[in-house]
Each structure stands twice: as structure tokens, then as C-alpha cells.
Write an enzyme that holds these catalytic residues in place. Structure first.
Site, PDB file in Angstrom:
ATOM      1  N   TYR A  82       0.843  -1.202   0.000  1.00 62.42           N
ATOM      2  CA  TYR A  82       0.000   0.000   0.000  1.00 62.42           C
ATOM      3  C   TYR A  82       0.872   1.244   0.000  1.00 62.42           C
ATOM      4  CZ  TYR A  82      -3.376   3.497   1.571  1.00 62.42           C
ATOM      5  OH  TYR A  82      -4.154   4.628   1.679  1.00 62.42           O
ATOM      6  N   LYS A 138       1.054   4.515  -2.777  1.00 62.05           N
ATOM      7  CA  LYS A 138       0.925   5.935  -2.439  1.00 62.05           C
ATOM      8  C   LYS A 138       2.205   6.704  -2.756  1.00 62.05           C
ATOM      9  CE  LYS A 138      -3.331   5.838  -1.261  1.00 62.05           C
ATOM     10  NZ  LYS A 138      -4.340   6.523  -2.113  1.00 62.05           N
TER      11      LYS A 138
END
Length: 284
Positions: A151, A155
Site C-alpha cells: 500500500y 501511495k
């Protein structure tokens, strides 16, 4: 953004109770007409408002983009004041135990989705009096948050793509802002709970299995979606926009450490927070 003209904001990923839902409401309260996207199976009763147009869109599907843009142009007359790349999914796992297929799905939504939207809609933003692209990033893209490597990678990729996009769009009068989001009380973590995410039995991190389970099922000390949305919408309407906007719980702390301390401060902190020292000597 000056008076006298209808202002249009497109927000992806507006599921009930999330950041997109709160952003839609707050943009309407600030005089915008909102185009909110949802997946076809998602409920839309929470978006029933005269100034909110709901359109089905899966940001991973290239074949949906041309029809979507046509519908959007009919609503706005061919311009778009604000694009908020909000749609996103999460996957919690150690870097070494990562299921790459899960990560491919996450990159498709979190990174390639925003890229696809900008590719198809950038001329509408240029045509607006003052186009603004907002990328909903995360502190995970800045610091090595344990169990979130994949994750975090999505980002970080979004942040750096947004940085270059900001430079490249400036000559056309389009502003690009990366939101470095702290903890916000949304449903994004519930997929891990729903899927009963656990460490593989043979993982080298198995001694931390209970800690991992507790982490997946945690209730973060988080900012409310409405408070978060109010801050973002207020920022978008400023005369001068930042390149990065740090917003949400813990962002001040993260910014301070990232700005003024050695990179290895994170190693020290996360090793202790996640009890990684308990793994020393467990293999070999």
C-alpha cells in the site's frame, strides 16, 4: 475560484461513509456541482442531492473512459474545475509475504486509475478557469509503515507521479496537489477484516501472528471523514495552493520526523512499535 460560474468537482470512489462521500457533501456545501463515481454494485442513497450526479465508473477499466467522459461533458459543458483522485483500496501484509496478484489489483486502482483519469480528462481541466487535480495520498507513501509495504508503494508512486504532473500541468494553469493523509476513519481497512487477513502459517513473521491480527482489526485514532473533507475543500479554494497538503491525524508528527531526523529514525520507531526485535534469532 471566482464567482458567477458554476463550478464542477469530480470525485472518484464515493462509497457510503468514506472520504469521497464526505468530500461530495462538502463540495456541495461550498457551491460546487459534484460528479461522484461509484462501482455499479454500490449503494447510492447516501448521495441523493440535487447537486450531486452519480455515475458508475470502475477506474481500472479503460473501455469505460470514453463513455464516462462524454457523460461528464454533457453535465459540465466541457470543463472541469476539480478532479479528486480518491478511489483506493488497501492490502495489509509483510513485504516478504506479499501476494503480488493482490498488489497488482491495488496498483490498478490506486495508481493507474488516477493516471487513466488525467489522461482522458486533462483537456477539460485546462479549459476551466482554474483547474485543480487533487491526489489523495497517504503518510504511508512517506514513512515505512510496517505491514503496509505494498500500500505504501502505491501511495509513494502516486505522490511522485503527482509531483511531475504538477510541474507539467503548470504551463496550462492547472494546479496539482498531493494530500498526504493521516489516519481517517473510513472503511478502507475493512477489506482486510472481511477477508480475515492473517500471516501465512510458514511466514518468518509467525511469532508476530497475534500482533498482526490485532493490527488488522484495530480501530485507529482517526480524524472523521467530515473534518478531513472540510479541510481539503477549504484548501482547494485558496488563492495559492500547496504542492503537498499534510492533513489528518499524526501528519504533524510524521512531517516533523521526515523533515528533521535521519531516515533511520523510522527503523528505530517501527522496530519498537511492532516488536520486530522479537524476531531476532528465530530463523537459523
Amino acid at each position: 475560484m471566482g464567482p458567477g460560474k458554476e463550478k464542477f468537482a469530480l470525485i472518484t470512489g464515493c462509497g457510503d461513509g468514506g472520504i469521497g462521500h464526505a468530500l461530495a457533501n462538502n463540495f456541495v456545501q461550498n457551491g460546487f456541482i459534484v460528479i461522484a463515481t461509484l462501482l455499479p454494485h454500490e449503494s447510492r442513497t447516501h448521495l441523493e442531492h440535487a447537486k450531486i450526479h452519480v455515475i458508475d465508473l470502475d477506474v481500472t477499466k479503460e473501455d469505460q473512459m470514453i463513455p464516462f467522459r462524454s457523460t461528464l461533458e454533457e453535465i459540465t459543458g466541457g470543463t472541469l474545475d476539480v478532479l479528486v483522485n480518491n478511489a483506493g483500496i488497501c492490502y495489509t501484509m509483510t513485504a516478504a509475504d506479499t501476494d503480488v496478484k493482490q498488489v497488482e489489483k491495488m496498483f490498478a486502482v490506486n495508481v493507474f486509475g488516477p493516471m487513466r483519469l488525467v489522461h482522458h480528462l486533462h483537456r477539460m481541466l485546462i479549459a476551466a478557469p482554474r483547474g485543480v487535480i487533487v491526489n489523495i495520498g497517504s503518510i504511508g507513501g512517506v514513512c515505512p509503515y510496517v505491514f503496509g509495504a505494498s500500500y505504501n508503494a502505491t501511495k509513494a508512486a502516486l505522490h511522485h507521479w503527482g509531483n511531475t504532473l504538477r510541474v507539467e500541468m503548470k504551463p496550462f494553469g492547472v494546479h496539482v496537489v498531493n494530500i498526504i493523509s493521516g489516519e481517517v476513519a473510513t472503511n478502507i481497512l475493512k477489506s482486510d477484516v472481511r477477508d480475515n487477513r492473517t500471516l501465512p502459517e510458514d511466514s518468518v513473521y509467525a511469532p508476530l501472528a497475534q500482533l498482526f491480527k490485532d493490527h488488522v482489526n484495530r480501530t485507529p485514532d482517526a480524524m472523521s471523514p467530515d473534518d478531513y473533507a472540510r479541510g481539503v475543500v477549504a484548501m482547494v479554494q485558496r488563492r495559492s495552493l500547496p504542492a503537498w497538503f499534510w492533513h489528518g491525524n499524526a501528519t504533524g508528527f510524521i512531517w516533523t520526523l521526515d523533515s528533521f531526523f535521519p531516515r533511520t529514525i523510522w527503523d528505530w520507531l517501527f522496530t519498537r512499535w511492532f516488536k520486530l526485535e522479537n524476531l531476532v534469532g528465530t530463523q537459523g
